[in-house]
Design a protein around this motif. Sequence first.
Motif, PDB file in Angstrom:
ATOM      1  N   CYS A 127      -2.280   6.361  -0.515  1.00  0.00           N
ATOM      2  CA  CYS A 127      -3.062   5.303  -1.638  1.00  0.00           C
ATOM      3  C   CYS A 127      -4.774   4.547  -1.169  1.00  0.00           C
ATOM      4  O   CYS A 127      -4.608   3.856  -1.983  1.00  0.00           O
ATOM      5  CB  CYS A 127      -2.070   4.424  -1.421  1.00  0.00           C
ATOM      6  SG  CYS A 127      -0.504   5.349  -2.188  1.00  0.00           S
ATOM      7  N   SER A 146       4.440  10.280   8.551  1.00  0.00           N
ATOM      8  CA  SER A 146       5.613   9.908   7.579  1.00  0.00           C
ATOM      9  C   SER A 146       6.941   9.746   7.717  1.00  0.00           C
ATOM     10  O   SER A 146       7.423   8.749   8.083  1.00  0.00           O
ATOM     11  CB  SER A 146       5.646  10.574   6.597  1.00  0.00           C
ATOM     12  OG  SER A 146       4.488  10.697   5.312  1.00  0.00           O
ATOM     13  N   GLN A 196       0.915  -0.302  -0.408  1.00  0.00           N
ATOM     14  CA  GLN A 196       1.636   0.424  -2.524  1.00  0.00           C
ATOM     15  C   GLN A 196       2.597   1.616  -3.168  1.00  0.00           C
ATOM     16  O   GLN A 196       3.052   1.087  -2.901  1.00  0.00           O
ATOM     17  CB  GLN A 196       0.105   1.350  -2.228  1.00  0.00           C
ATOM     18  CG  GLN A 196      -0.366   1.236  -3.883  1.00  0.00           C
ATOM     19  CD  GLN A 196      -1.721   2.056  -3.911  1.00  0.00           C
ATOM     20  OE1 GLN A 196      -2.819   0.890  -3.676  1.00  0.00           O
ATOM     21  NE2 GLN A 196      -1.743   2.646  -5.397  1.00  0.00           N
ATOM     22  N   CYS A 197       3.129   2.791  -2.566  1.00  0.00           N
ATOM     23  CA  CYS A 197       3.776   3.846  -2.959  1.00  0.00           C
ATOM     24  C   CYS A 197       4.612   3.231  -1.893  1.00  0.00           C
ATOM     25  O   CYS A 197       6.248   3.627  -2.203  1.00  0.00           O
ATOM     26  CB  CYS A 197       3.395   5.081  -3.019  1.00  0.00           C
ATOM     27  SG  CYS A 197       2.817   6.210  -1.219  1.00  0.00           S
ATOM     28  N   TYR A 224       5.234   4.934   1.009  1.00  0.00           N
ATOM     29  CA  TYR A 224       6.168   6.153   1.005  1.00  0.00           C
ATOM     30  C   TYR A 224       5.483   6.564   2.602  1.00  0.00           C
ATOM     31  O   TYR A 224       6.187   6.983   3.949  1.00  0.00           O
ATOM     32  CB  TYR A 224       5.363   8.650   0.703  1.00  0.00           C
ATOM     33  CG  TYR A 224       6.332   8.640   1.045  1.00  0.00           C
ATOM     34  CD1 TYR A 224       7.697   9.004   0.100  1.00  0.00           C
ATOM     35  CD2 TYR A 224       6.000   9.289   1.730  1.00  0.00           C
ATOM     36  CE1 TYR A 224       8.182  10.318   0.178  1.00  0.00           C
ATOM     37  CE2 TYR A 224       7.040  10.599   2.002  1.00  0.00           C
ATOM     38  CZ  TYR A 224       8.199  10.612   1.333  1.00  0.00           C
ATOM     39  OH  TYR A 224       9.066  12.018   0.782  1.00  0.00           O
ATOM     40  N   CYS A 267      -2.133   7.589   4.863  1.00  0.00           N
ATOM     41  CA  CYS A 267      -1.944   7.031   3.498  1.00  0.00           C
ATOM     42  C   CYS A 267      -2.964   7.767   2.619  1.00  0.00           C
ATOM     43  O   CYS A 267      -4.078   7.588   2.602  1.00  0.00           O
ATOM     44  CB  CYS A 267      -1.989   5.331   3.726  1.00  0.00           C
ATOM     45  SG  CYS A 267      -2.107   5.087   2.404  1.00  0.00           S
TER      46      CYS A 267
END
Length: 167
Positions: free
Chosen positions: A134, A45, A96-97, A99, A132
């Motif tokens: 998500c 990230s 999606q999110c 991050y 990830c």
Amino acid sequence: MITLSVNGRDHQVDADPATPLLYVLRDDLEMNAAKFGCGLGQCGSCMVLVDGAPVVSCVTPIVVLEGRAIRTVEGLGTVDDPGPVQRAFMEEQAAQCGYCIPGFMISAQALLERTPSPSDAEIRDALKPNLCRCGTHMRIMKAVRRAAGFMQTADAGATTSNGEDRR
């Protein structure tokens, strides 16, 4: 004082040399694309490019970065003029999110700069350091393929019919 070259600009940083780059980017330089995920360099990230290679910034001390070119997602393009990777991720709705997406974009950018037409296996291998939760992996794969096409089209448009570089 340590001088860091981030996105083509030099920044004087007054921080402990052992400070991880992620904290300097977010707290001192107000570049917030790279995210704190695990703090152990295992999720991707916080990834940035250092001399063109993806590096996890949460465990990389600033002292080893002086004189090296650091590029963040902010350096790939702007809101008004997104770079090919950013544009592809938006068009494929790869987040999606969101991050993890900056790390995926950085990994994709590094891959496409060294391998303009990667195979699916090469894309998967380049994205291995990024997690990830998500489950948007298929859209991320499509985004990387689309970005490769954008970059090839841009490169093709940069030369004249006799091969001279227009840039």
